[in-house]
Design an enzyme around this catalytic site. Sequence first.
Site, mmCIF file in Angstrom:
data_model
loop_
_atom_site.group_PDB
_atom_site.id
_atom_site.type_symbol
_atom_site.label_atom_id
_atom_site.label_comp_id
_atom_site.label_asym_id
_atom_site.label_seq_id
_atom_site.Cartn_x
_atom_site.Cartn_y
_atom_site.Cartn_z
ATOM 1 N N CYS A 71 0.834 -1.195 0.000
ATOM 2 C CA CYS A 71 0.000 0.000 0.000
ATOM 3 C C CYS A 71 0.872 1.249 0.000
ATOM 4 O O CYS A 71 0.630 2.202 -0.753
ATOM 5 C CB CYS A 71 -0.921 -0.008 1.221
ATOM 6 S SG CYS A 71 -2.094 1.367 1.261
ATOM 7 N N CYS A 72 1.905 1.258 0.844
ATOM 8 C CA CYS A 72 2.819 2.400 0.891
ATOM 9 C C CYS A 72 3.561 2.569 -0.428
ATOM 10 O O CYS A 72 3.794 3.695 -0.877
ATOM 11 C CB CYS A 72 3.821 2.223 2.026
ATOM 12 S SG CYS A 72 3.144 2.508 3.677
ATOM 13 N N CYS A 95 -1.182 8.374 7.274
ATOM 14 C CA CYS A 95 -2.525 8.091 6.794
ATOM 15 C C CYS A 95 -3.469 7.772 7.968
ATOM 16 O O CYS A 95 -3.034 7.272 9.011
ATOM 17 C CB CYS A 95 -2.506 6.908 5.825
ATOM 18 S SG CYS A 95 -1.647 7.252 4.275
ATOM 19 N N CYS A 109 -3.332 4.123 9.287
ATOM 20 C CA CYS A 109 -2.121 3.568 9.891
ATOM 21 C C CYS A 109 -1.457 4.528 10.868
ATOM 22 O O CYS A 109 -0.239 4.450 11.087
ATOM 23 C CB CYS A 109 -1.127 3.167 8.804
ATOM 24 S SG CYS A 109 -1.784 1.976 7.616
ATOM 25 N N CYS A 142 7.543 3.936 5.954
ATOM 26 C CA CYS A 142 6.628 3.786 4.819
ATOM 27 C C CYS A 142 7.332 3.137 3.626
ATOM 28 O O CYS A 142 6.692 2.475 2.815
ATOM 29 C CB CYS A 142 6.051 5.138 4.414
ATOM 30 S SG CYS A 142 7.246 6.304 3.744
#
Length: 248
Positions: free
Chosen positions: A130-131, A212, A215, A238
């Site tokens: 995702c990062c 985010c 997280c 990240c």
Amino acid sequence: MVSASASLRSPAEQISRQLCADLDRRIADPMDASAILRVALTEAFDGSIALVSSFGTESALLLQMAAEIDRSVPVIFLDTGKLFPETLEYRDQLVDQLGLTDIRVITPRAVEIARQDAEGKLWRDNADRCCSLRKTQPLNAALDGFDAWITGRKRFQSLTRASVGLFETAADGKIKVNPLAHWSVDQIAAEFDARDLPHHPLEAFGFLSVGCTTCTAPVAAGEDRRAGRWRGMAKTECGIHLPEPAFA
């Protein structure tokens, strides 16, 4: 004698490492962040450097220092699509207050979001991926054409940052400039007060490092300042300061 590891480096990487060493020697005081920024912005990388900012809890200080030297420095802001509204409001407040003129809001490619994270739940299943999708890949594209970039990393932030240098060679050969690497929590807080800089609105609620919404959590007293990032996951960065992993 050249070490085995040095012999494996590309000529470009060896040049970058030599430049970092030369720049280190030019800085008389590693605490003089303004001098470090001036060398980077007006001499070493004039016209080929960007400042990458999350507009997080410690960002205002570095942004103001850079603005004092050159308000037109390109500032790259990664909008992952999952940021707190307070961060976006804080960004706008600082841009206006500091008079920054070149803010580049970078977002993930819509086609890749649709292909890899259409439901927006990738962070839960594979946080690293995702990062990479929402931060690393967009940043790499945004930095194309720059020789160097400025970061706000400090040694006190976490064990993974304990040896951050003023000038570092990234995996792609670009140079990362870390003007506040040697600063402490107390020194940054004192400078915020001295400069009358506004704080990120979430800091008052225990968010000492803000990323985010999915997280980021508040930090308890005595915890590492980045303990609220990816809480409960085997993850502390990240990925933009780490080698890009290979995903299946």
